[in-house]
Design a protein around this motif. Structure first.
Motif, PDB file in Angstrom:
ATOM      1  N   ALA A 276     -10.725  -7.377 -10.402  1.00 37.04           N
ATOM      2  CA  ALA A 276     -11.568  -7.609  -9.221  1.00 37.04           C
ATOM      3  C   ALA A 276     -11.175  -6.692  -8.066  1.00 37.04           C
ATOM      4  O   ALA A 276     -12.041  -6.224  -7.320  1.00 37.04           O
ATOM      5  CB  ALA A 276     -11.474  -9.072  -8.802  1.00 37.04           C
ATOM      6  N   LEU A 277      -9.891  -6.419  -7.924  1.00 37.06           N
ATOM      7  CA  LEU A 277      -9.448  -5.485  -6.882  1.00 37.06           C
ATOM      8  C   LEU A 277      -9.997  -4.087  -7.158  1.00 37.06           C
ATOM      9  O   LEU A 277     -10.422  -3.381  -6.235  1.00 37.06           O
ATOM     10  CB  LEU A 277      -7.924  -5.458  -6.813  1.00 37.06           C
ATOM     11  N   ARG A 278      -9.976  -3.675  -8.416  1.00 41.93           N
ATOM     12  CA  ARG A 278     -10.520  -2.355  -8.750  1.00 41.93           C
ATOM     13  C   ARG A 278     -12.010  -2.286  -8.427  1.00 41.93           C
ATOM     14  O   ARG A 278     -12.505  -1.256  -7.954  1.00 41.93           O
ATOM     15  CB  ARG A 278     -10.266  -2.048 -10.224  1.00 41.93           C
ATOM     16  N   ARG A 279     -12.724  -3.372  -8.680  1.00 38.19           N
ATOM     17  CA  ARG A 279     -14.164  -3.374  -8.382  1.00 38.19           C
ATOM     18  C   ARG A 279     -14.423  -3.225  -6.885  1.00 38.19           C
ATOM     19  O   ARG A 279     -15.489  -2.731  -6.490  1.00 38.19           O
ATOM     20  CB  ARG A 279     -14.803  -4.662  -8.906  1.00 38.19           C
ATOM     21  N   ARG A 280     -13.476  -3.639  -6.063  1.00 40.09           N
ATOM     22  CA  ARG A 280     -13.637  -3.493  -4.617  1.00 40.09           C
ATOM     23  C   ARG A 280     -13.237  -2.105  -4.123  1.00 40.09           C
ATOM     24  O   ARG A 280     -13.286  -1.829  -2.924  1.00 40.09           O
ATOM     25  CB  ARG A 280     -12.807  -4.547  -3.895  1.00 40.09           C
ATOM     26  N   GLY A 281     -12.821  -1.238  -5.038  1.00 38.56           N
ATOM     27  CA  GLY A 281     -12.536   0.142  -4.676  1.00 38.56           C
ATOM     28  C   GLY A 281     -11.076   0.493  -4.545  1.00 38.56           C
ATOM     29  O   GLY A 281     -10.739   1.628  -4.174  1.00 38.56           O
ATOM     30  N   HIS A 282     -10.160  -0.439  -4.843  1.00 36.13           N
ATOM     31  CA  HIS A 282      -8.738  -0.146  -4.750  1.00 36.13           C
ATOM     32  C   HIS A 282      -8.252   0.583  -6.002  1.00 36.13           C
ATOM     33  O   HIS A 282      -8.626   0.245  -7.124  1.00 36.13           O
ATOM     34  CB  HIS A 282      -7.932  -1.444  -4.593  1.00 36.13           C
ATOM     35  N   VAL A 283      -7.402   1.583  -5.779  1.00 38.05           N
ATOM     36  CA  VAL A 283      -6.723   2.254  -6.889  1.00 38.05           C
ATOM     37  C   VAL A 283      -5.392   1.542  -7.088  1.00 38.05           C
ATOM     38  O   VAL A 283      -4.569   1.479  -6.168  1.00 38.05           O
ATOM     39  CB  VAL A 283      -6.496   3.743  -6.579  1.00 38.05           C
ATOM     40  N   LEU A 284      -5.156   1.004  -8.272  1.00 40.50           N
ATOM     41  CA  LEU A 284      -3.977   0.181  -8.513  1.00 40.50           C
ATOM     42  C   LEU A 284      -2.913   0.933  -9.306  1.00 40.50           C
ATOM     43  O   LEU A 284      -3.225   1.631 -10.277  1.00 40.50           O
ATOM     44  CB  LEU A 284      -4.361  -1.093  -9.270  1.00 40.50           C
ATOM     45  N   ASP A 285      -1.697   0.786  -8.867  1.00 42.10           N
ATOM     46  CA  ASP A 285      -0.519   1.209  -9.631  1.00 42.10           C
ATOM     47  C   ASP A 285       0.182  -0.085 -10.027  1.00 42.10           C
ATOM     48  O   ASP A 285       0.845  -0.717  -9.201  1.00 42.10           O
ATOM     49  CB  ASP A 285       0.379   2.099  -8.781  1.00 42.10           C
ATOM     50  N   VAL A 286       0.007  -0.504 -11.264  1.00 45.36           N
ATOM     51  CA  VAL A 286       0.512  -1.808 -11.714  1.00 45.36           C
ATOM     52  C   VAL A 286       1.939  -1.633 -12.229  1.00 45.36           C
ATOM     53  O   VAL A 286       2.196  -0.835 -13.142  1.00 45.36           O
ATOM     54  CB  VAL A 286      -0.393  -2.394 -12.811  1.00 45.36           C
ATOM     55  N   VAL A 287       2.861  -2.367 -11.623  1.00 44.44           N
ATOM     56  CA  VAL A 287       4.276  -2.294 -11.993  1.00 44.44           C
ATOM     57  C   VAL A 287       4.676  -3.604 -12.666  1.00 44.44           C
ATOM     58  O   VAL A 287       3.970  -4.613 -12.570  1.00 44.44           O
ATOM     59  CB  VAL A 287       5.161  -2.026 -10.754  1.00 44.44           C
TER      60      VAL A 287
ATOM     61  N   ILE B 281       0.840  -1.193   0.000  1.00 43.16           N
ATOM     62  CA  ILE B 281       0.000   0.000   0.000  1.00 43.16           C
ATOM     63  C   ILE B 281       0.876   1.245   0.000  1.00 43.16           C
ATOM     64  O   ILE B 281       1.987   1.245   0.538  1.00 43.16           O
ATOM     65  CB  ILE B 281      -0.962   0.024   1.204  1.00 43.16           C
ATOM     66  N   ASP B 282       0.390   2.279  -0.620  1.00 47.42           N
ATOM     67  CA  ASP B 282       1.045   3.593  -0.597  1.00 47.42           C
ATOM     68  C   ASP B 282       0.138   4.636   0.056  1.00 47.42           C
ATOM     69  O   ASP B 282       0.258   5.825  -0.208  1.00 47.42           O
ATOM     70  CB  ASP B 282       1.392   4.049  -2.023  1.00 47.42           C
ATOM     71  N   HIS B 283      -0.800   4.179   0.894  1.00 48.50           N
ATOM     72  CA  HIS B 283      -1.839   5.063   1.406  1.00 48.50           C
ATOM     73  C   HIS B 283      -1.290   6.176   2.288  1.00 48.50           C
ATOM     74  O   HIS B 283      -1.740   7.320   2.208  1.00 48.50           O
ATOM     75  CB  HIS B 283      -2.861   4.239   2.202  1.00 48.50           C
ATOM     76  N   PHE B 284      -0.299   5.857   3.128  1.00 45.19           N
ATOM     77  CA  PHE B 284       0.153   6.797   4.154  1.00 45.19           C
ATOM     78  C   PHE B 284       1.398   7.566   3.703  1.00 45.19           C
ATOM     79  O   PHE B 284       2.088   7.162   2.763  1.00 45.19           O
ATOM     80  CB  PHE B 284       0.433   6.044   5.449  1.00 45.19           C
ATOM     81  N   PRO B 285       1.709   8.680   4.370  1.00 42.31           N
ATOM     82  CA  PRO B 285       2.893   9.441   3.989  1.00 42.31           C
ATOM     83  C   PRO B 285       4.162   8.581   4.073  1.00 42.31           C
ATOM     84  O   PRO B 285       4.355   7.829   5.032  1.00 42.31           O
ATOM     85  CB  PRO B 285       2.934  10.583   5.014  1.00 42.31           C
ATOM     86  N   VAL B 286       5.000   8.684   3.066  1.00 41.59           N
ATOM     87  CA  VAL B 286       6.289   8.000   3.070  1.00 41.59           C
ATOM     88  C   VAL B 286       7.095   8.513   4.260  1.00 41.59           C
ATOM     89  O   VAL B 286       7.027   9.692   4.619  1.00 41.59           O
ATOM     90  CB  VAL B 286       7.026   8.264   1.747  1.00 41.59           C
TER      91      VAL B 286
ATOM     92  N   ARG C 148      -0.190   8.479  -1.351  1.00 43.71           N
ATOM     93  CA  ARG C 148      -1.151   8.198  -2.424  1.00 43.71           C
ATOM     94  C   ARG C 148      -2.306   7.404  -1.810  1.00 43.71           C
ATOM     95  O   ARG C 148      -2.320   6.176  -1.845  1.00 43.71           O
ATOM     96  CB  ARG C 148      -0.484   7.425  -3.561  1.00 43.71           C
ATOM     97  N   PRO C 149      -3.254   8.103  -1.209  1.00 46.49           N
ATOM     98  CA  PRO C 149      -4.340   7.419  -0.504  1.00 46.49           C
ATOM     99  C   PRO C 149      -5.052   6.390  -1.361  1.00 46.49           C
ATOM    100  O   PRO C 149      -5.345   6.632  -2.540  1.00 46.49           O
ATOM    101  CB  PRO C 149      -5.264   8.568  -0.101  1.00 46.49           C
ATOM    102  N   ASN C 150      -5.304   5.252  -0.746  1.00 44.11           N
ATOM    103  CA  ASN C 150      -6.042   4.134  -1.333  1.00 44.11           C
ATOM    104  C   ASN C 150      -5.304   3.454  -2.484  1.00 44.11           C
ATOM    105  O   ASN C 150      -5.873   2.613  -3.176  1.00 44.11           O
ATOM    106  CB  ASN C 150      -7.435   4.563  -1.814  1.00 44.11           C
ATOM    107  N   THR C 151      -4.041   3.818  -2.703  1.00 43.79           N
ATOM    108  CA  THR C 151      -3.286   3.225  -3.804  1.00 43.79           C
ATOM    109  C   THR C 151      -2.598   1.939  -3.363  1.00 43.79           C
ATOM    110  O   THR C 151      -1.964   1.896  -2.304  1.00 43.79           O
ATOM    111  CB  THR C 151      -2.247   4.216  -4.354  1.00 43.79           C
ATOM    112  N   VAL C 152      -2.711   0.919  -4.182  1.00 44.42           N
ATOM    113  CA  VAL C 152      -2.006  -0.343  -3.985  1.00 44.42           C
ATOM    114  C   VAL C 152      -1.057  -0.526  -5.165  1.00 44.42           C
ATOM    115  O   VAL C 152      -1.495  -0.541  -6.324  1.00 44.42           O
ATOM    116  CB  VAL C 152      -2.973  -1.537  -3.903  1.00 44.42           C
ATOM    117  N   VAL C 153       0.225  -0.632  -4.873  1.00 46.14           N
ATOM    118  CA  VAL C 153       1.211  -0.931  -5.899  1.00 46.14           C
ATOM    119  C   VAL C 153       1.281  -2.449  -6.026  1.00 46.14           C
ATOM    120  O   VAL C 153       1.536  -3.154  -5.044  1.00 46.14           O
ATOM    121  CB  VAL C 153       2.587  -0.351  -5.542  1.00 46.14           C
ATOM    122  N   VAL C 154       1.042  -2.955  -7.208  1.00 43.21           N
ATOM    123  CA  VAL C 154       0.883  -4.400  -7.390  1.00 43.21           C
ATOM    124  C   VAL C 154       1.612  -4.846  -8.650  1.00 43.21           C
ATOM    125  O   VAL C 154       1.595  -4.160  -9.680  1.00 43.21           O
ATOM    126  CB  VAL C 154      -0.626  -4.758  -7.454  1.00 43.21           C
ATOM    127  N   GLU C 155       2.281  -5.982  -8.559  1.00 49.17           N
ATOM    128  CA  GLU C 155       2.975  -6.517  -9.724  1.00 49.17           C
ATOM    129  C   GLU C 155       1.978  -7.073 -10.746  1.00 49.17           C
ATOM    130  O   GLU C 155       0.967  -7.685 -10.374  1.00 49.17           O
ATOM    131  CB  GLU C 155       3.960  -7.606  -9.305  1.00 49.17           C
TER     132      GLU C 155
END
Length: 601
Positions: free
Chosen positions: A554-565, A524-529, A537-544
């Protein structure tokens, strides 16, 4: 999942590190009769030479050890405190609202060198000269420069030439940017280490007396005097765009000793998991485990949507508590026992729903309340050079992609020996981008002070003599009081998310240790570094990307904002262990970055 490296096991010992040379150093020390603690210390000192863009003698380290002779786990604190002159008022007097990312103002007492010495003195067996010999050899005879180190030097070369001449002297040989793979030297650091060894050997007595003398040479002798003189007489250009004297003094160094502390422990499905205290982010690992206790993870499936969603939501709750409650327990009352209590955990677990939580907050253990300080990063000026943009980032990396993935930060070494002793350490700080090389010493000071807050009343607020909260977080796991696993990873705030993925893959899903380091991962990148400029980046999940399009959708449908790497870009987990069935020693190093390496005997 296609495994990229073989599972390693052997009858005697295992070593894993973020650099193949450090893994080789640790293995060589074991072959010469040293134990796990000798090997870890030698590898740690070598890392200060061969990964200068990620750590150095002026940085910090957290070390976890399991001693088979005592059957106990201990934590060695290599996080030095802030100087006595460092206060919120002092920074306000300089017109600063944030502690700078780079320069000499964020320097705390360099803890790494002393912590490695404490490990050697209290748990090791070999003389200091033997343990420092590999590091001195690489510094004097040369080592192959990593591509990431060469990239950092190239990016910061204009700063080195214009403002930090001693950094230019060491890292721009002949005035030129060195190429990746070229032979790199640090003759000044070699001379510093050689002098420490000479002064130690001049002291009559046993190896412990000589290690004590080495500590004195660094913290009370010529090293401390050189640091003090440089900071008093030189104004250093820093990430504020101005020049400042440092706050660290010889008295600060002379008054510090690395301490051996009790770890915090959580029982998870019969496994005893040990982490450092709330002066690190380590307890967030335990809080995540506590939240997961009430769920059948194997039934969900390792890469399933349900598993990923649960892990993300548990991380949000644990790290909300980190942001609200963690700090140096010598200075603040951190309610960690309450945060790990079953009743509190059950209340927090009930907050996890089928949808992404958009605004997770710290809990209220015992009815107390805290808050998350959300920083307002200073915007970059339109015409500033790229090296200045890099200087304003408190992370050691210079590539935007690596900064986002976090895989290039920090180092790790883990060792298990034939007796079953285990040591794992996460060293960092004092990297070549943090502050200038100190003339005559060959190393830079760390900038861990940037992780403290200039906000009064928060558990992680700056105070004289207080440890800034560190991200460095090794883990040791026992089963029935016997050694099972020791692991760590680079990655700043992501460490206790990536290592948790490896731990669960190995212990709950049955993957071999190497495969567990290679499984797809996320954070997660939700909280301040923790590092400047403290972006979030609130609600952001960095995911491979390797999780696959169906899972990501399916993760996006649950409300997660994805940063796909890209695949295999998050983390470099290094782990060792003991197979409870065969007794074989295990070692594994994540394949990400083509750099970490494991060896067994």
């Amino acid at each position: 999942m296609t495994e990229l490296r073989p599972a390693l096991s052997g009858p005697s010992a295992g070593v894993a590190s973020t650099h193949w040379l450090a893994a080789g150093v640790g293995t060589a020390i074991l072959d010469r009769g040293g134990n796990a603690f000798d090997a870890a210390a030698a590898a740690g000192f070598a890392l200060q030479v061969v990964e200068p863009h990620s750590n150095g003698p002026g940085g910090d380290v957290t070390i976890a050890v399991y001693s088979r002779s005592t059957g106990t786990v201990r934590i060695i604190c290599g996080q030095g405190p802030m100087p006595r002159a460092a206060s919120i008022a002092a920074f306000a007097g300089l017109g600063l609202e944030h502690i700078p990312a780079a320069g000499v103002l964020p320097a705390s007492v360099p803890g790494a060198f002393g912590a490695w010495l404490r490990l050697l003195a209290e748990f090791g067996t070999m003389p200091l000269a033997s343990v420092l010999e590999p590091a001195i050899g690489y510094a004097s005879r040369g080592y192959p420069l990593l591509p990431s180190a060469a990239q950092t030097i190239a990016a910061m070369a204009p700063l080195f030439r214009q403002e930090w001449p001693d950094s230019a002297h060491v890292y721009l040989p002949g005035g030129q940017v060195p190429a990746a793979g070229s032979r790199m030297h640090n003759h000044e650091l070699a001379a510093t280490l050689e002098r420490i060894v000479r002064e130690a050997q001049a002291v009559p007595g046993d190896r412990e007396k000589q290690i004590e003398a080495a500590h004195s040479a660094f913290y009370q002798g010529f090293v401390a005097e050189t640091i003090d003189d440089f900071l008093r007489t030189t104004k250093v250009f820093d990430s504020t765009g101005r020049r400042h004297h440092g706050l660290l003094s010889a008295d600060d160094l002379a008054g510090w000793q690395p301490e051996v502390e009790q770890p915090y422990e959580l029982n998870y499905h019969g496994l005893s998991v040990f982490k450092p205290g709330p002066w690190t982010q380590g307890p967030a690992f335990l809080q995540q485990l506590a939240l997961l206790q009430g769920h059948d993870l194997p039934e969900m499936g390792l890469d399933s949507v349900d598993y990923l969603h649960l892990r993300v939501e548990a991380a949000k709750l644990a790290f909300a508590d980190r942001e609200g409650w963690y700090g140096d327990p010598r200075h603040v009352d951190t309610p960690l026992d309450a945060l790990l209590a079953p009743e509190y955990t059950a209340q927090r677990r009930a907050l996890i729903t089928a949808d992404a939580a958009l605004d997770p907050q710290p809990g209220r253990p015992g009815g107390r309340s805290s808050w998350i300080p959300w920083a307002q990063p200073e915007p970059a000026t339109a015409d500033e050079p790229s090296w200045m943009t890099n200087l304003r980032s408190g992370l050691p990396t210079v590539s935007p992609i690596v900064n986002r993935a976090g895989a290039g930060n920090t180092c790790t070494v883990a060792v298990v020996d034939s007796e079953g002793n285990m040591a794992v350490a996460v060293p960092s700080g004092g990297w070549l981008k943090s502050s200038p090389i100190i003339p005559g010493l060959g190393f830079a000071l760390g900038t861990r002070g940037q992780t403290a807050l200039l906000t009064a009343g928060h558990p992680n607020s700056l105070a004289p003599g207080k440890r800034p909260r560190t991200t460095l977080s090794p883990t040791i796991v026992l089963r029935d009081g016997r050694p099972l696993l020791a692991f760590g990873t680079p990655g700043g705030d992501q460490q206790d998310q990536w290592t948790l993925q490896t731990f669960l893959a190995a212990t709950q899903f049955g993957l071999d240790l190497q495969a567990a380091t290679e499984t797809p991962t996320f954070h997660i990148d939700h909280f301040p570094v923790s590092f400047a400029p403290r972006t979030a980046r609130p609600n952001t999940v960095v995911v491979e990307r390797s999780f696959g399009p169906e899972v990501l959708a399916a993760l996006r449908r649950r409300g997660h904002v994805l940063d796909v790497v890209p695949e295999s870009t998050l983390g470099k987990v290094c782990a060792v262990g003991v197979d409870p069935t065969t007794g074989f020693r295990l070692a594994a190093a994540g394949s990400r970055g083509r750099q970490a390496y494991a060896m067994v005997r």
